[in-house]
Write an enzyme that holds these catalytic residues in place. Sequence first.
Site, PDB file in Angstrom:
ATOM      1  N   GLU A 149       0.826  -1.203   0.000  1.00  0.00           N
ATOM      2  CA  GLU A 149       0.000   0.000   0.000  1.00  0.00           C
ATOM      3  C   GLU A 149       0.860   1.252   0.000  1.00  0.00           C
ATOM      4  O   GLU A 149       0.622   2.185  -0.773  1.00  0.00           O
ATOM      5  CB  GLU A 149      -0.922   0.016   1.221  1.00  0.00           C
ATOM      6  CG  GLU A 149      -1.778   1.272   1.293  1.00  0.00           C
ATOM      7  CD  GLU A 149      -2.568   1.394   2.590  1.00  0.00           C
ATOM      8  OE1 GLU A 149      -3.649   1.994   2.549  1.00  0.00           O
ATOM      9  OE2 GLU A 149      -2.093   0.900   3.628  1.00  0.00           O
ATOM     10  N   SER A 153      -0.734   6.936   9.941  1.00  0.00           N
ATOM     11  CA  SER A 153      -0.660   8.385  10.141  1.00  0.00           C
ATOM     12  C   SER A 153       0.791   8.857  10.145  1.00  0.00           C
ATOM     13  O   SER A 153       1.724   8.089  10.400  1.00  0.00           O
ATOM     14  CB  SER A 153      -1.326   8.773  11.465  1.00  0.00           C
ATOM     15  OG  SER A 153      -0.543   8.334  12.563  1.00  0.00           O
TER      16      SER A 153
END
Length: 401
Positions: free
Chosen positions: A250, A379
Site C-alpha cells: 500500500e 498516520s
Amino acid sequence: MADFGGDIELEDFRAEVRAWLEANFPASLKGQAVLASAEITTPNADLKAWRKAIGEKGWGTPTWPKEYGGGGLSIPQARALAQEMAKAGAFNPLMFGMGVTMIGPTILDYGTEAQKQKHIPPIVRGEVQWCVGYSEPNAGSDLASLQTKCEDAGDHWVINGQKIWTSGAQYSDWCGALVRTDPTVKKHDGISFLLIDMHQPAIETRPIKLIAGASPFCETFFTDAKAPKDALLGKLNEGWTVGKRLLQHERASQTGASGGGRQTPLHEIAKRYVEVDGKGRIADPDLRTRLTQHLMDARIHNLTLARAAAEAKGASGATNAASVLKNSATHVAQTRAELTLEIMGAQGLGWEGEAFAKEEIEAVRGWLSGKAMSIYGGSAEIQNNIISKRILGLPDTTQSS
C-alpha cells in the site's frame, strides 16, 4: 516476445509499446488519469475499452507472472513502458484499485497456487474490485486490537464485527480482511487474513461523506458473514505478518512506486495565473523560491523512490524505505496542493459553476481530499515513530520505565 535485455532490444520494445498505444489508447483519455478513479460511479466507454485492452495485454500489471495473465516484463521493460505511456499522455487505469496495488501482490506473496489461479487473473484483467478491511472503531493506530471475530463453523468460517474507513467497500466484489481467530493469545498472535466475498446479504456497507464531497470510505458491518475454509491467506493465526506485507505494498502505491498519471508541472500552471517578469519568470521572488523548493523536494523524493526500488529488488520482507517515503510523498503532494490554490487565488476556491474551470474545481477538491494523506495508510505521527525507533534506533519514549 524477445528478452529485451540490451539497449537495442529495449529500443525495439519501446517501438512496440508506441505502436500498441497508438492502436489501443483512446485519444479522448489523454492526460485524463483522474477519470480512472471515478470510473465505477461515472461509466465511460473509452475508459472501459482502455481498461479491457491493457488488462488483456497484461501491461496493467507489467511485472506480474505471465502464467496469471501479467505482463511478465523485466524491470527495465516496465520502466520503459511507463515512460512511453507518460509521453503519450496515457495512464494505467488498474492502478487506482486495491486489487492491483495491495491485494494482488499480497496473494502472489502468500497465496496457494489455487488462490493465485482463482484471484490473480481477474485482478489483472480489471474485472473485479477489492477493498481492505483493517481499521475498526476501536482499532485504528493500534490495529492489533481489532475485534472482528472469525469462528470455525466446520466447513466454513463465520465473521462478525465492524470495519471502518473501508475504501470503496460499496463497490467491491471482494475484501481482504484482518480478523480475530484466537482471542486467548497475545493480540498479534491471534489474527488471520481472510479473503471474503462481498456479495452476500450478511455484509452491509455505509458510505461516509467527506468534506471534499466524495464518499470513498465506508463503515462495513459483518453479521454472520461466511467464507470457505480455503479463504485464509497465509496460515491460521499468522495474519499479522501477511497484513504488514500488504501495508508495504500500500505504501509503495501511495509513494508513487507503482506508477501513476503525469501531472502538469506546477510552474507551468503558475504562469497562467500570476504575473511574470520580462524574462518569463514568475515575478514574485518568494513564490518563485517556494516553487523551486517544492520541485527540489519532489525530485529528491523520486530519486529516493528509485533507489529504494533497486534496493528492494528480490526482497520478501518490509523495507525501511516504505515508512520514509510514505511521509515524503504526503509532504510533496500536500505542498503542491497548497501552492496550486495560492497560485489560482480566488479561482482556486470554486466549488461549482461556470465561473470556474474544471481544473480549478478539481484543485480545491483535491486540496481537501489530500488532507487525508496524513492519516490513511499509517498516520504521519505513527510513521515518524516507526522511523525514529526502527530505522534510526532512537529510544522508545512512549513506554514507561
